[in-house]
Design a protein around this motif. Structure first.
Motif, PDB file in Angstrom:
ATOM      1  N   ASN A 316       0.326  -1.271   0.045  1.00 42.61           N
ATOM      2  CA  ASN A 316       0.100   0.197   0.404  1.00 42.61           C
ATOM      3  C   ASN A 316       0.393   1.223   0.029  1.00 42.61           C
ATOM      4  N   PRO A 317       1.458   1.876  -0.408  1.00 43.87           N
ATOM      5  CA  PRO A 317       2.441   2.538  -1.371  1.00 43.87           C
ATOM      6  C   PRO A 317       2.108   4.091  -1.222  1.00 43.87           C
ATOM      7  N   ASP A 318       0.871   3.993  -0.991  1.00 43.95           N
ATOM      8  CA  ASP A 318       0.439   5.850  -1.328  1.00 43.95           C
ATOM      9  C   ASP A 318       0.996   6.784   0.202  1.00 43.95           C
ATOM     10  N   ILE A 319       0.885   6.272   1.106  1.00 41.75           N
ATOM     11  CA  ILE A 319       1.595   6.775   1.897  1.00 41.75           C
ATOM     12  C   ILE A 319       2.886   6.849   2.023  1.00 41.75           C
ATOM     13  N   ILE A 320       4.262   6.957   1.379  1.00 43.98           N
ATOM     14  CA  ILE A 320       5.277   6.894   0.881  1.00 43.98           C
ATOM     15  C   ILE A 320       5.919   7.732  -0.321  1.00 43.98           C
ATOM     16  N   LEU A 321       4.792   7.717  -1.199  1.00 42.54           N
ATOM     17  CA  LEU A 321       4.271   8.331  -3.075  1.00 42.54           C
ATOM     18  C   LEU A 321       3.991   9.236  -2.122  1.00 42.54           C
ATOM     19  N   SER A 322       3.364   9.777  -1.288  1.00 40.53           N
ATOM     20  CA  SER A 322       3.034  11.217  -1.304  1.00 40.53           C
ATOM     21  C   SER A 322       3.785  11.823   0.100  1.00 40.53           C
ATOM     22  N   ILE A 323       4.734  11.299   0.913  1.00 42.23           N
ATOM     23  CA  ILE A 323       6.161  12.057   1.675  1.00 42.23           C
ATOM     24  C   ILE A 323       7.589  11.971   0.577  1.00 42.23           C
ATOM     25  N   THR A 324       7.031  11.670  -0.962  1.00 42.94           N
ATOM     26  CA  THR A 324       8.471  12.017  -1.629  1.00 42.94           C
ATOM     27  C   THR A 324       7.463  13.017  -2.401  1.00 42.94           C
ATOM     28  N   ASN A 325       6.563  12.503  -2.740  1.00 49.36           N
ATOM     29  CA  ASN A 325       6.004  13.941  -3.319  1.00 49.36           C
ATOM     30  C   ASN A 325       6.298  15.579  -2.645  1.00 49.36           C
ATOM     31  N   TRP A 326       5.956  15.326  -1.484  1.00 54.26           N
ATOM     32  CA  TRP A 326       5.352  16.754  -0.739  1.00 54.26           C
ATOM     33  C   TRP A 326       6.928  17.123  -1.029  1.00 54.26           C
ATOM     34  N   ILE A 327       7.840  15.767  -0.211  1.00 53.19           N
ATOM     35  CA  ILE A 327       9.034  16.459  -0.322  1.00 53.19           C
ATOM     36  C   ILE A 327      10.096  16.882  -1.497  1.00 53.19           C
ATOM     37  N   ARG A 328       9.747  16.364  -2.675  1.00 52.25           N
ATOM     38  CA  ARG A 328      10.183  16.856  -3.874  1.00 52.25           C
ATOM     39  C   ARG A 328       9.430  18.515  -3.710  1.00 52.25           C
ATOM     40  N   GLU A 329       7.893  18.591  -3.285  1.00 50.01           N
ATOM     41  CA  GLU A 329       7.381  20.165  -4.013  1.00 50.01           C
ATOM     42  C   GLU A 329       7.826  21.134  -2.732  1.00 50.01           C
ATOM     43  N   SER A 330       8.482  20.515  -2.455  1.00 50.40           N
ATOM     44  CA  SER A 330       8.806  21.461  -1.017  1.00 50.40           C
ATOM     45  C   SER A 330       9.951  21.723  -0.949  1.00 50.40           C
ATOM     46  N   PHE A 331      10.807  20.998  -1.926  1.00 51.38           N
ATOM     47  CA  PHE A 331      12.661  21.743  -2.579  1.00 51.38           C
ATOM     48  C   PHE A 331      12.608  22.440  -3.849  1.00 51.38           C
ATOM     49  N   HIS A 332      11.533  22.117  -4.162  1.00 53.67           N
ATOM     50  CA  HIS A 332      11.070  22.000  -6.231  1.00 53.67           C
ATOM     51  C   HIS A 332      12.081  21.758  -6.954  1.00 53.67           C
ATOM     52  N   ILE A 333      11.888  20.046  -6.776  1.00 60.14           N
ATOM     53  CA  ILE A 333      13.038  19.438  -7.388  1.00 60.14           C
ATOM     54  C   ILE A 333      12.111  18.523  -7.634  1.00 60.14           C
ATOM     55  N   SER A 334      13.020  17.784  -9.160  1.00 61.13           N
ATOM     56  CA  SER A 334      11.735  16.820  -9.899  1.00 61.13           C
ATOM     57  C   SER A 334      12.087  15.709  -9.649  1.00 61.13           C
ATOM     58  N   ALA A 335      13.408  15.264  -9.089  1.00 59.09           N
ATOM     59  CA  ALA A 335      14.264  13.918  -8.776  1.00 59.09           C
ATOM     60  C   ALA A 335      14.018  13.411  -7.288  1.00 59.09           C
ATOM     61  N   ASN A 336      13.648  12.039  -6.830  1.00 56.40           N
ATOM     62  CA  ASN A 336      14.019  11.959  -5.623  1.00 56.40           C
ATOM     63  C   ASN A 336      15.113  12.127  -4.797  1.00 56.40           C
ATOM     64  N   ASN A 337      15.558  13.434  -4.558  1.00 53.74           N
ATOM     65  CA  ASN A 337      16.994  13.591  -3.308  1.00 53.74           C
ATOM     66  C   ASN A 337      17.261  11.982  -2.129  1.00 53.74           C
ATOM     67  N   TYR A 338      17.390  11.011  -2.198  1.00 52.50           N
ATOM     68  CA  TYR A 338      17.176  11.167  -0.903  1.00 52.50           C
ATOM     69  C   TYR A 338      17.569  11.067  -0.133  1.00 52.50           C
ATOM     70  N   ASN A 339      18.538  11.667   0.374  1.00 49.61           N
ATOM     71  CA  ASN A 339      19.586  13.059   1.397  1.00 49.61           C
ATOM     72  C   ASN A 339      18.661  13.799   2.320  1.00 49.61           C
ATOM     73  N   LEU A 340      17.495  14.001   1.568  1.00 50.51           N
ATOM     74  CA  LEU A 340      16.152  14.310   1.992  1.00 50.51           C
ATOM     75  C   LEU A 340      15.675  12.939   2.373  1.00 50.51           C
ATOM     76  N   ILE A 341      15.103  12.228   2.046  1.00 50.04           N
ATOM     77  CA  ILE A 341      13.821  11.297   2.100  1.00 50.04           C
ATOM     78  C   ILE A 341      14.541  10.977   3.499  1.00 50.04           C
ATOM     79  N   ILE A 342      15.726  10.166   3.563  1.00 56.26           N
ATOM     80  CA  ILE A 342      16.537   9.577   4.938  1.00 56.26           C
ATOM     81  C   ILE A 342      16.277  10.497   6.014  1.00 56.26           C
ATOM     82  N   ILE A 343      16.308  11.994   6.241  1.00 58.26           N
ATOM     83  CA  ILE A 343      16.073  12.521   6.766  1.00 58.26           C
ATOM     84  C   ILE A 343      14.503  12.859   7.426  1.00 58.26           C
ATOM     85  N   VAL A 344      13.468  13.353   6.183  1.00 59.95           N
ATOM     86  CA  VAL A 344      12.237  13.127   6.441  1.00 59.95           C
ATOM     87  C   VAL A 344      11.810  11.742   7.292  1.00 59.95           C
ATOM     88  N   PHE A 345      12.080  10.588   6.805  1.00 63.37           N
ATOM     89  CA  PHE A 345      11.779   9.333   6.956  1.00 63.37           C
ATOM     90  C   PHE A 345      12.491   8.965   8.867  1.00 63.37           C
TER      91      PHE A 345
END
Length: 424
Positions: A316-345
């Protein structure tokens, strides 16, 4: 919705606030008279030295916490992530490397300055430093390289897993069975990576210190006699050159998978009585004789819960996908930045990890009491108390921490509680 930038910043500020609260509690505790069990650790002059030493370390710590908060905030609220995303042509692997290089470089500089001031300013002032500039530089380089290798390797591995998860799961359309298989493979790979990290850490330790095999003789025979009856065997007994770095006196059990070694500081060997050394080694042997109980097995529940959670999130990936989209929108980036993803999670998981840390610390403290009982059983209770008091005075240790701080943060009992338990 709150920006991911603000979310990260709140946790940065919250961490500093939390540490300051614990520090304040200990400040309040230090104004109380020492209990009878530890009242003879410090005379009046030595206790004032301890208070001065603690105050200087606290001021240095607060100063660099503020500096780190400022630099971290500067990176978070600046367009640096957006620039890196564009410059790296939206390549997640390269973006992770670049942002890690920037943050790691800043961290190395700040931590080196802080460590230099603490080592050659505070520790040397109070007669606790034996390092020269060459030895200091060697330790900084070795620790920095270790962090670099592990962080880059693990970060790129997590980036690879994140970038391929959709492919492996056919756009997250798999069932529970295949999800369990995928997650099990990932956990095995991560286990191997962390095992490799242990080996590298062991190699770094051997580079930082010179370990010399203890000579055969009566002392070694006494240590071996204490080891009799232990199911877990110690491969070797070493003396290491702590006197090259500090005045600390320590003896520890080094565990690497099934390989175990005793490490004894030369300071301890040269300056403490034999029964004091035997008392500390009896304590370590108490750990070897420990039999796992219910509390130890409960510690594995966290790992199992994480595995179950990841399996559920893959299905059920909706939570992960919504969080990664939220990170990209907040930082105005197109690709996933896993430095940020690791920090947020990591921050999302922080409340659970905090409770887990408290539980694991409690279990660790119970095991320390158990190991102390082994020293008492072997007739070294008084010697162990004498050693604790001497080391506490020499190394200016807080022997009477605030009970709340001890409960939350200490994985070893405070000296007051420990000596009280040995006496009883």
């Amino acid at each position: 919705m709150i920006s991911a930038r603000v979310f990260i910043f709140v946790f940065l500020v919250g961490r500093i606030f939390y540490e300051l609260v614990l520090s304040k509690l200990n400040d309040v505790q230090r104004k109380k008279p020492l209990p009878e069990e530890v009242s003879d650790v410090y005379d009046k002059d030595r206790y004032q030295t301890y208070l001065n030493f603690t105050a200087e370390k606290k001021r240095l710590s607060i100063k660099f916490k503020v500096i780190n908060l400022f630099l971290d905030s500067l990176i978070i609220f600046s367009p640096v992530y957006e620039y890196i995303d564009t410059w790296c042509n939206h390549n997640s692997y390269l973006a992770y490397l670049v942002i890690f290089a920037i943050t790691w470089g800043i961290e190395i500089v700040v931590n080196t300055i802080s460590s230099y001031i603490e080592t050659f300013g505070i520790m040397e002032k109070y007669g606790m430093n034996k390092k020269d500039k060459k030895e200091f530089t060697k330790d900084i380089v070795l620790n920095g390289l270790f962090e670099l290798i592990i962080s880059v390797g693990l970060g790129e591995l997590l980036t690879y897993i994140g970038e391929h998860m959709a492919v492996w799961t056919n756009d997250f359309s798999v069932g529970y069975v295949k999800s369990i298989i995928i997650c099990a493979v990932i956990f095995v790979v991560l286990f191997l990576v962390f095992s490799l990290a242990k080996l590298i850490a062991f190699a770094v330790l051997k580079k930082q210190y010179k370990f010399t095999r203890m000579e055969d003789g009566p002392l070694r025979d006494k240590i071996n006699s204490l080891l009799a009856g232990s199911r877990k065997k110690v491969k070797e007994i070493y003396v290491y050159n702590e006197s090259k770095k500090s005045t600390r006196k320590n003896a520890f059990l080094l565990k690497l998978f099934w390989h175990r070694e005793f490490g004894i500081a030369d300071n301890f060997m040269n300056e403490n009585a034999e029964d004091e050394l035997m008392a500390v080694l009896s304590h370590e042997i108490g750990h070897l004789k420990h039999k796992k109980n219910l509390l130890n097995f409960l510690k594995y529940l966290e790992t199992i819960a994480i595995m179950v959670l990841i399996v559920l999130l893959v299905v059920n990936p909706d939570i992960i996908l919504s969080i990664t989209n939220w990170i990209r929108e907040s930082f105005h980036i197109s690709a996933n930045n896993y430095n940020l993803i690791i920090i947020v999670f990591f921050n999302i998981y922080k409340p659970v990890s905090f409770l887990s840390h408290m539980f694991n610390s409690y279990v660790s403290r119970t095991e320390e009491y158990e190991a102390d009982r082994e020293a008492v059983k072997n007739g070294y209770g008084e010697a162990l108390i004498r050693t604790f008091k001497t080391l506490s005075s020499d190394e200016l240790i807080n022997v009477y921490p605030h009970p709340v701080v001890e409960f939350i943060e200490y994985d070893h009992p405070g000296m007051y509680q420990r000596i009280k338990a040995i006496n009883s």
